[in-house]
Write a protein that holds these residues in place. Structure first.
Motif, PDB file in Angstrom:
ATOM      1  N   ALA A  34       0.825  -1.211   0.000  1.00 40.57           N
ATOM      2  CA  ALA A  34       0.000   0.000   0.000  1.00 40.57           C
ATOM      3  C   ALA A  34       0.857   1.258   0.000  1.00 40.57           C
ATOM      4  N   ARG A  35       0.286   2.314  -0.572  1.00 40.97           N
ATOM      5  CA  ARG A  35       0.924   3.633  -0.536  1.00 40.97           C
ATOM      6  C   ARG A  35      -0.161   4.707  -0.562  1.00 40.97           C
ATOM      7  N   VAL A  36       0.256   5.926  -0.217  1.00 39.71           N
ATOM      8  CA  VAL A  36      -0.614   7.092  -0.288  1.00 39.71           C
ATOM      9  C   VAL A  36      -0.088   7.994  -1.396  1.00 39.71           C
ATOM     10  N   GLU A  37      -0.998   8.503  -2.232  1.00 38.81           N
ATOM     11  CA  GLU A  37      -0.646   9.451  -3.291  1.00 38.81           C
ATOM     12  C   GLU A  37      -1.436  10.747  -3.098  1.00 38.81           C
ATOM     13  N   TRP A  38      -0.902  11.846  -3.615  1.00 34.43           N
ATOM     14  CA  TRP A  38      -1.643  13.105  -3.624  1.00 34.43           C
ATOM     15  C   TRP A  38      -1.736  13.627  -5.054  1.00 34.43           C
ATOM     16  N   ARG A  39      -2.823  14.364  -5.313  1.00 36.07           N
ATOM     17  CA  ARG A  39      -3.065  14.842  -6.672  1.00 36.07           C
ATOM     18  C   ARG A  39      -2.433  16.216  -6.858  1.00 36.07           C
ATOM     19  N   SER A  40      -1.422  16.252  -7.701  1.00 33.52           N
ATOM     20  CA  SER A  40      -0.767  17.512  -8.047  1.00 33.52           C
ATOM     21  C   SER A  40      -1.347  18.018  -9.358  1.00 33.52           C
ATOM     22  N   PRO A  41      -0.997  19.230  -9.769  1.00 34.58           N
ATOM     23  CA  PRO A  41      -1.471  19.722 -11.072  1.00 34.58           C
ATOM     24  C   PRO A  41      -1.036  18.838 -12.230  1.00 34.58           C
ATOM     25  N   ASP A  42       0.042  18.065 -12.013  1.00 35.86           N
ATOM     26  CA  ASP A  42       0.558  17.208 -13.074  1.00 35.86           C
ATOM     27  C   ASP A  42       0.097  15.758 -12.948  1.00 35.86           C
ATOM     28  N   GLY A  43      -0.802  15.492 -11.996  1.00 33.74           N
ATOM     29  CA  GLY A  43      -1.287  14.125 -11.822  1.00 33.74           C
ATOM     30  C   GLY A  43      -0.964  13.580 -10.446  1.00 33.74           C
ATOM     31  N   TRP A  44      -1.250  12.302 -10.234  1.00 36.72           N
ATOM     32  CA  TRP A  44      -1.050  11.671  -8.930  1.00 36.72           C
ATOM     33  C   TRP A  44       0.426  11.391  -8.676  1.00 36.72           C
ATOM     34  N   ARG A  45       0.880  11.726  -7.446  1.00 34.30           N
ATOM     35  CA  ARG A  45       2.273  11.528  -7.061  1.00 34.30           C
ATOM     36  C   ARG A  45       2.356  10.751  -5.746  1.00 34.30           C
ATOM     37  N   PRO A  46       3.325   9.835  -5.627  1.00 34.35           N
ATOM     38  CA  PRO A  46       3.493   9.105  -4.365  1.00 34.35           C
ATOM     39  C   PRO A  46       3.877  10.052  -3.233  1.00 34.35           C
ATOM     40  N   LEU A  47       3.311   9.807  -2.061  1.00 31.43           N
ATOM     41  CA  LEU A  47       3.619  10.622  -0.879  1.00 31.43           C
ATOM     42  C   LEU A  47       4.318   9.796   0.196  1.00 31.43           C
ATOM     43  N   VAL A  48       3.763   8.640   0.544  1.00 30.25           N
ATOM     44  CA  VAL A  48       4.346   7.762   1.563  1.00 30.25           C
ATOM     45  C   VAL A  48       3.844   6.354   1.303  1.00 30.25           C
ATOM     46  N   ASP A  49       4.675   5.351   1.633  1.00 35.23           N
ATOM     47  CA  ASP A  49       4.253   3.965   1.409  1.00 35.23           C
ATOM     48  C   ASP A  49       4.427   3.140   2.676  1.00 35.23           C
ATOM     49  N   ASP A  50       4.145   1.848   2.569  1.00 38.46           N
ATOM     50  CA  ASP A  50       4.124   1.010   3.768  1.00 38.46           C
ATOM     51  C   ASP A  50       5.506   0.588   4.258  1.00 38.46           C
TER      52      ASP A  50
END
Length: 601
Positions: free
Chosen positions: A542-558
């Motif tokens: 699992a990981r967490v992503e955030w939506r930037s103006p350029d698309g989804w980017r990884p933020l933190v993972d397991d």
């Protein structure tokens, strides 16, 4: 389950002209369903993980000596695992140091004795599938570390860390003959510890870091016994603070038997574990930065397996013919006492048994009496082979033993093995209960009740450490072990079976859970998936992503303690993001096994 493991041959090694080093890290996180070790019957069966369990491997080669230190997020070492890793990798047994952090958040069921495969966890039995997984993963790490070795430099350093640990058995500690201050006032608990934090820095000769190793004495009990996910306890936060030091950062337990993390009362949990762990980790990172490695590092190694069935007397010091569990053990340790029972003699701490001078177990009240206990717990279930390990690494000697060693017992072992800088590491290569000094033992706190081999245990260990240390000269590889070891263990498979497989499927929206005194706030979301035995838990889930103006980017993972993964029954799972980023205007989503779940903000 009866099996025999041979002692691998150890032919002389060809000399190398300079220090070589390599390192690797492997994930040891198992699937849900395995009993957790450390809190005995009060533990919980694991349902997932927060902060992965790992083994960090450091390989050093110099002159005619070869050393491999394996630092595991486990309760302790295991002779079963150590010997099989040596056999599969070709690493000399004398140089293979299987150490641990003594986290109470990892599974047991891999040890070399029925006593602790049964007693240490909430459910009994040796799990051959889990043990084989450990052997296979650690062997892969050792092979990678050896294959990656290159010209290197190394240095040891030491600093004191105060205020993050406390002595949990002060009334026993002040019994020691060399204690000048015998007060048992509350503030003295913080002063009656071993504050020394040791760090080994290993860099390539090109200046690039290879590995860092910390050794410190503190119980892995920052996370409470009611917690049901696998975790590295406070050590996970030590690693996070040290991750900038080197690609591979590991830790070994020091002399911690009577030392607990200085948690705020009633606040055991990740918040307090993080506070203590990050404090230790920051001190370790600062020390690491101050060290200047040198290429002038000599190595040596020695392993002695002391067979107590063959000889329980050494240098005039004799252990009891039969080990025994003491009543004080049932009452539990100070910060995790057994309700009601801890108030009742003879279980209550500080109620020694009147005894004759010749009684081999002295002040210990033997659970069930010295006649009944042998009928319930046969001699063969106890640890009967005690591994004593000495590594010479540059300016320091690392002494490993299978016991949880108290502060002053460790000081006496170090003094016997010296002169010079001697670092004593508990729970190495096997788990065999506790080791107190003779004076501490007379008080019969939890630690004394769990010292299986009586009041002479520390002196016996010190005598063996001294003679082995004398034999481990630069370049020496000393192996004093029988040609083979036979283990006869009660087996029970907890590792879940494979199912028909399947793919992840969405299951509703995320919800926010607010902060409590023991727990950070978190976002949580569920999903459906295949059976636990079909998921590969030692790989990213699992990981967490955030939506930037350029698309989804990884933020933190397991790989971080911020992300928790839990099996929630049948085919349902939960993922949690702890202490989340709550910036306005941002949208987030969980991705589990490649499937993006519903976004949230």
């Amino acid at each position: 389950m009866r099996f025999t493991v041979s002692t691998p041959p150890s032919p002389p090694l060809p000399p190398v002209s300079a220090l070589l080093a390599g390192a690797a890290e492997v994930d040891l996180t198992p699937p849900p369903g395995l009993p957790k070790a450390g809190y005995s019957r009060n533990a919980r069966t694991g349902v997932g993980f927060r902060g992965r369990l790992r083994a960090r491997v450091l390989h050093l080669r110099a002159g005619t000596a070869s050393v491999v230190i394996v630092a595991c997020d486990l309760l302790g070492g295991s002779a079963v695992v150590q010997r099989q890793v040596a056999a599969r990798t070709g690493v000399p047994l004398a140089g293979l140091f299987l150490g641990a952090t003594h986290t109470h958040g990892a599974p047991g069921q891999f040890l070399g004795t029925d006593l602790y495969n049964g007693f240490a966890s909430n459910r009994p039995g040796f799990d051959p599938v889990w043990t084989e997984f450990l052997v296979r993963r650690i062997s892969a790490g050792v092979e990678r570390a050896v294959a990656s070795r290159r010209p290197a430099a190394a240095a040891w350093g030491s600093t004191d860390v105060w205020g993050l640990t406390r002595n949990r058995s002060l009334a026993a500690h002040v019994r020691n003959a060399d204690r000048d201050d015998r007060r048992i006032a509350p503030h003295r608990t913080y002063a009656s510890v071993d504050p020394r934090l040791r760090v080994l820095r290993v860099d390539g000769t090109d200046g690039d870091p290879i590995a860092a190793l910390a050794v410190f004495g503190v119980h892995g009990t920052g996370i409470p016994m009611r917690n049901s996910v696998y975790n590295a306890d406070l050590w996970a936060y030590v690693y996070e603070e040290m991750r900038g030091c080197a690609p591979v950062v590991g830790a070994l337990q020091g002399t911690h038997a009577d030392v607990a993390p200085a948690l705020r009362p009633g606040r055991a949990g990740d918040v307090e574990a993080a506070r203590v762990g990050r404090g230790i980790g920051r001190a370790a990172a600062a020390l690491h930065a101050a060290l200047t490695p040198t290429t002038d590092v000599e190595l040596g190694a020695g392993l002695r397996e002391v067979d107590l069935t063959a000889s329980r007397t050494y240098d005039g010091i004799t252990l009891p013919e039969r080990p025994a569990l003491g009543a004080a053990l049932i009452a539990g340790a100070y910060e995790n006492e057994t309700p009601v029972v801890h108030r009742i003699p003879p279980f209550r701490a500080g109620v020694p048994k009147p005894h004759a001078p010749g009684d081999p177990h002295g002040a210990k009240w033997v659970i069930g009496s010295r006649w009944l206990q042998p009928a319930v717990v046969p001699l063969r279930h106890f640890p009967r082979v005690i591994p004593v390990h000495v590594l010479r690494i540059g300016s320091a000697l690392l002494v490993g033993a299978p016991f949880e060693i108290t502060v002053d017992a460790g000081r006496r072992v170090a003094a016997a093995a010296g002169p010079g800088d001697v670092i004593v590491s508990s729970v190495a290569n096997e788990y065999a209960g506790y080791c107190t000094t003779a004076e501490e033992y007379t008080r019969q706190h939890y630690e004394g009740g769990h010292t299986l081999y009586g009041p002479n245990t520390a002196a016996f260990l010190a005598a063996h450490a001294a003679s082995l240390a004398a034999a481990v000269t630069p370049g020496a590889m000393v192996t004093e072990a029988p040609p083979e070891r036979t283990f006869d263990l009660r087996a029970h498979r907890y590792w879940p079976p494979r199912g028909p497989g399947g793919s992840p499927r969405r299951a509703g929206t995320a919800r926010f859970v607010d902060v409590t005194a023991e727990q950070d706030a978190y976002w949580e979301q569920g999903w459906f998936d295949a059976a636990p035995g079909d998921l590969v838990w030692h790989e990213p889930i699992a990981r967490v992503e955030w939506r930037s103006p350029d698309g989804w980017r990884p933020l933190v993972d397991d790989s971080s303690c911020a992300v928790e993964v839990r099996h929630h029954g049948d085919d349902r799972y939960l993922v949690r993001w702890h202490d989340p980023d709550l910036r306005p205007g941002r949208t987030y989503r969980f991705v589990v096994r490649g499937l993006a779940l519903e976004p949230f903000n």
